[in-house]
Design an enzyme around this catalytic site. Structure first.
Site, PDB file in Angstrom:
ATOM      1  N   HIS A 105       0.811  -1.228   0.000  1.00  0.00           N
ATOM      2  CA  HIS A 105       0.000   0.000   0.000  1.00  0.00           C
ATOM      3  C   HIS A 105       0.835   1.265   0.000  1.00  0.00           C
ATOM      4  CE1 HIS A 105      -3.351  -2.529   0.089  1.00  0.00           C
ATOM      5  NE2 HIS A 105      -3.683  -2.497   1.368  1.00  0.00           N
ATOM      6  N   HIS A 179      -9.651   2.257  -0.095  1.00  0.00           N
ATOM      7  CA  HIS A 179      -9.741   1.088   0.770  1.00  0.00           C
ATOM      8  C   HIS A 179     -11.002   1.116   1.643  1.00  0.00           C
ATOM      9  CE1 HIS A 179      -8.280  -2.342   2.926  1.00  0.00           C
ATOM     10  NE2 HIS A 179      -7.111  -2.300   2.334  1.00  0.00           N
ATOM     11  N   GLU A 313     -11.795  -3.088  -3.565  1.00  0.00           N
ATOM     12  CA  GLU A 313     -10.690  -2.182  -3.923  1.00  0.00           C
ATOM     13  C   GLU A 313     -10.336  -2.328  -5.409  1.00  0.00           C
ATOM     14  OE1 GLU A 313      -7.368  -2.773  -0.958  1.00  0.00           O
ATOM     15  OE2 GLU A 313      -8.850  -4.211  -0.198  1.00  0.00           O
TER      16      GLU A 313
HETATM   17  C1  G6D Z   1      -3.855  -7.009   5.071  1.00  0.00           C
HETATM   18  O1  G6D Z   1      -3.512  -8.515   3.248  1.00  0.00           O
HETATM   19  C2  G6D Z   1      -4.373  -7.514   3.753  1.00  0.00           C
HETATM   20  C3  G6D Z   1      -4.456  -6.393   2.774  1.00  0.00           C
HETATM   21  O2  G6D Z   1      -5.025  -6.832   1.553  1.00  0.00           O
HETATM   22  C4  G6D Z   1      -5.298  -5.273   3.364  1.00  0.00           C
HETATM   23  O3  G6D Z   1      -5.369  -4.213   2.454  1.00  0.00           O
HETATM   24  C5  G6D Z   1      -4.679  -4.812   4.667  1.00  0.00           C
HETATM   25  O4  G6D Z   1      -4.589  -5.891   5.566  1.00  0.00           O
HETATM   26  C6  G6D Z   1      -5.528  -3.722   5.310  1.00  0.00           C
HETATM   27  O5  G6D Z   1      -2.520  -6.643   4.916  1.00  0.00           O
END
Ligand code: G6D
Length: 352
Positions: A105, A179, A313
């Site tokens: 991210h 998100h 997402e």
């Molecule tokens: C965890 O693996 C998940 C991700 O896909 C998510 O976006 C995040 O938590 C908030 O890492």
């Protein structure tokens, strides 16, 4: 259609306002310039009762301290990049990593950790929150300065339209998403397991070690990942499928073949009658079902419960820069990046 604002919190000495756009149906979206983060979506249920259908923290301090990503704009690159490494034209790039050896991210200082600039626009049938941010060359070790604009539009047709636009002065990567977590019951103490999901997707991307995509696309047919006919989310989330059981739920990209104006997914909750219809020009949507309780902070006096929300997402398939066939997330100086995702809010009075 009107826009209001109120103090939401403080970042150092900067006051952060929460802006709310409300249409003539009483539907509203709220957002803050920290992380260009969506903080509330209020819609009616089949009895006309209004409620916030999103999962979010209760204050800015929790958002900054714990980085839950709830409702945040994610970038420069959503999802994971294997080892934070990629190569373009033989030139190697090493980004800052923030989840083991991988980038997640956008990296340690992703878009959700930044204070964006905000402008508002109000028209007869649309209200807009326009967020801009300049990501400097070298931020999270990405090359190139990047100018980003994210516009949230609420329409009189109860649509939340997200428009992304970006330019750069050197080849870089760009693959944003929002998100947002939906919980259409309007009560985050109720799990999303009975929500019904439809996805116009025949393939999903299996995950390997460290939740990184394996690079394959597998047919959904005959698996719990098949949402081509609407079904309850729990039929997948509680299954023993080897891709789901270890994660206690979904955290998977679903490949899309979007056509303008064609719904790519529908999330529906029968008790409230609320539904959200998804439109996007992206080639995938990551569905994450908040698979564990999070007790770093409390929401309504309790930790954020397991299955308290479900994300849709939209983005280019994760790790695309390292996975042939997943799409292009390289942005070059001569290009302008544009992408649009729409969530259309509705209500069904029957219980089908
Ligand atoms: C965890 O693996 C998940 C991700 O896909 C998510 O976006 C995040 O938590 C908030 O890492």
């Amino acid at each position: 259609m009107f826009i209001t604002s109120k103090l939401y919190g403080k970042v150092n000495i900067s006051e952060v306002e929460e802006y709310t756009v409300t249409n003539s149906n009483g539907v509203s979206i709220s957002a803050i310039p920290f992380g260009a983060t969506l903080t509330k979506i209020v819609t009616p249920d089949k009895n006309g009762d209004m409620a916030d259908i999103t999962l979010n923290v209760e204050n800015l301090d929790d958002f900054i301290t714990h980085r839950p990503f709830y409702g945040a704009t994610i970038g420069r690159v959503a999802g994971r990049i294997t080892k934070g490494h990629y190569a373009i034209g033989g030139k190697e790039y090493q980004l800052d990593v923030n989840e083991g050896n991988n980038l997640l991210h956008g990296g340690p200082d992703g878009f959700d950790t930044k204070l964006w600039h905000i402008e508002t626009e109000i028209g007869e049938s649309e209200g807009r929150l326009i967020f801009t941010y300049t990501s400097p060359e070298g931020e999270n070790n990405f090359p190139g300065n990047l100018w980003v604009k994210v516009t949230y539009t609420l329409t009189e047709q109860n649509e939340w339209i997200i428009d992304y636009e970006a330019n750069t002065d050197a080849p870089t990567l760009f693959n944003p998403t929002n998100h947002v977590y939906f919980n259409l019951t309007g009560d985050i103490k109720q799990p999303i397991l009975n929500h019904q999901l439809y996805l116009k997707s025949d393939f999903f991307a299996p995950l390997g070690e460290e939740n990184l995509p394996s690079g394959e696309l597998e047919k959904v047919e005959g698996t719990p990942f098949d949402f081509t006919t609407p079904k309850q989310v729990k039929e997948a989330v509680l299954s023993d499928h080897p891709q789901i059981k270890p994660l206690n739920g979904l955290d998977h990209p679903f490949a899309l073949s979007p056509n303008a104006g064609e719904a790519q997914g529908v999330l529906y909750e029968p008790e409230s009658g609320r539904e959200v219809t998804l439109y996007t020009d992206c080639n995938s949507v990551v569905v994450f079902t908040h698979n564990g309780e999070v007790d770093d902070y409390t929401i309504e006096g309790a930790p954020a419960r397991q299955y308290a929300g479900i994300t849709l997402e939209t983005q280019t398939l994760p790790d695309a820069v390292n996975q042939p066939g997943f799409g292009n997330i390289i942005l070059r100086p001569e290009e302008t990046f544009t992408s649009q995702t729409t969530y259309k809010f509705g209500v069904r009075t029957d219980k089908k």
